[in-house]
Scaffold this active site. Structure first.
Site, PDB file in Angstrom:
ATOM      1  N   HIS A  23       0.826  -1.211   0.000  1.00 13.29           N
ATOM      2  CA  HIS A  23       0.000   0.000   0.000  1.00 13.29           C
ATOM      3  C   HIS A  23       0.858   1.257   0.000  1.00 13.29           C
ATOM      4  CE1 HIS A  23      -2.924  -2.938   1.443  1.00 13.29           C
ATOM      5  NE2 HIS A  23      -3.890  -2.050   1.239  1.00 13.29           N
ATOM      6  N   ASN A  42       8.006  -4.768   3.477  1.00 14.14           N
ATOM      7  CA  ASN A  42       6.605  -4.381   3.585  1.00 14.14           C
ATOM      8  C   ASN A  42       6.008  -4.766   4.931  1.00 14.14           C
ATOM      9  OD1 ASN A  42       3.943  -3.549   2.722  1.00 14.14           O
ATOM     10  ND2 ASN A  42       3.475  -5.695   2.340  1.00 14.14           N
TER      11      ASN A  42
END
Length: 335
Positions: free
Chosen positions: A177, A209
């Protein structure tokens, strides 16, 4: 420590586009031992006593990176046919873009963030967010459940320019994201919109991440709880590096049938409006690779101008640089 120093030198050299920055870095390298007094290190539950010297120095006079800043421990708790272009007006757009647009290519407006989409690379070019304490008050609320959110294609983008879930499948990369799902839990729809693939870019999973990048997102939410407003711009970078033949190249992987580009690095620029009405800015660049488990995020602060040059963007241009009382953990003498 040696590998961390080498990695950071690589980042700053790349941001300056090759050997010039390397030379400037050697010229301007400083052994200053001044510890900054800044909102970034004012919270005792986020800062430990370990001093860690950042290699980043004042390559660009106005925007300097932090030196000798305390490390941020990573174990702090978290309260837990062609489609028509997306219409821009929404109730939050004015606030999100209060201090300007970084660029004007392929802009999409969501309920709680604004994005510029890179059709060639099939990833975001940049994503703008506005946060305040009220927006993240549902952090532990059972009303919003990210497990109910699903990654889905952006139907406002021509199919030939979209990324798809199949591009990421068995690629070895996470769907990372840019506008973090954890930042948009004010309602389920806002959370769901962060899973639209135009908000996603390939990120190394374990070690990035799910760790360092997630830690940076959590750190942003910590700052949000302590300040009046937080403005964030996040996006990918494709930075050059010198190869064995002595030439400088920009090299990156692509994944899936749609050739989704894998960024070499990611940036996150954060403007903090404090409760007293002052402004601070912090600009991070992290390499898209496995990073140490106990990474010191403040070691990845870099001059804002360097990110702007590398990304071809101008961040928060409606805010003059002299308005910032602190820049990357150092007091701004021009404020």
């Amino acid at each position: 420590m040696i590998m961390s120093r080498i990695r950071n030198i690589s980042i700053i050299a790349s941001l300056g586009v090759g050997a010039w920055i390397g030379r400037e870095y050697e010229k301007t390298r400083s052994n200053s031992n001044n510890t900054p007094n800044t909102p970034m290190n004012s919270s005792s539950n986020l800062i430990n006593n370990r001093q860690s010297e950042s290699i980043f120095t004042s390559i660009i006079p106005i925007v300097s990176a932090a030196r000798n800043v305390p490390a941020v421990p990573m174990d702090y708790s978290v309260t837990p046919s062609a489609p028509a272009p997306s219409k821009l007006p929404n109730k939050n757009l004015t606030e999100i873009t209060r201090f300007g647009f970084p660029g004007f290519d392929n802009i999409r407006s969501r309920d709680d963030y604004v994005i510029s989409y890179d059709r060639r690379n099939r990833i975001p070019r940049w994503v703008l967010e506005h946060l305040n304490p009220q927006k993240i008050q549902n952090q532990n609320s059972s009303v919003v459940d990210r497990e109910k959110s699903e990654f889905k294609e952006d139907q406002t983008i021509l199919p030939m320019f979209r990324s798809s879930n199949s591009d990421y499948r068995r690629s070895g990369y996470d769907r990372g994201h840019m506008a973090a799902a954890g930042n948009h839990r004010i309602n389920q729809h806002s959370c769901d919109e962060t899973f639209i693939l135009s908000n996603i870019a390939p990120q190394v999973g374990n070690g990035f991440n799910r760790h360092a990048w997630n830690d940076l997102e959590r750190y942003v939410r910590h700052l949000t709880r302590q300040n009046k407003n937080i403005y964030i711009c996040t996006g990918p970078l494709f930075l050059p590096r010198r190869e064995k033949d002595g030439k400088v190249y920009v090299k990156y992987e692509v994944i899936g049938q749609n050739n989704v580009a894998v960024p070499t690095h990611f940036f996150k620029v954060i403007v903090m409006e404090t409760n007293s009405g002052t402004y601070s800015i912090s600009s991070f660049v992290l390499p898209n690779e496995v990073l140490p488990e106990k990474v010191n995020l403040l070691n990845y602060l870099v001059p804002l101008d360097s990110i702007e040059r590398a990304a071809g963007l101008v961040f928060f241009d409606k805010l003059p640089k002299n308005i910032f009382t602190n820049i990357n953990g150092q007091r701004n003498n021009q404020s």
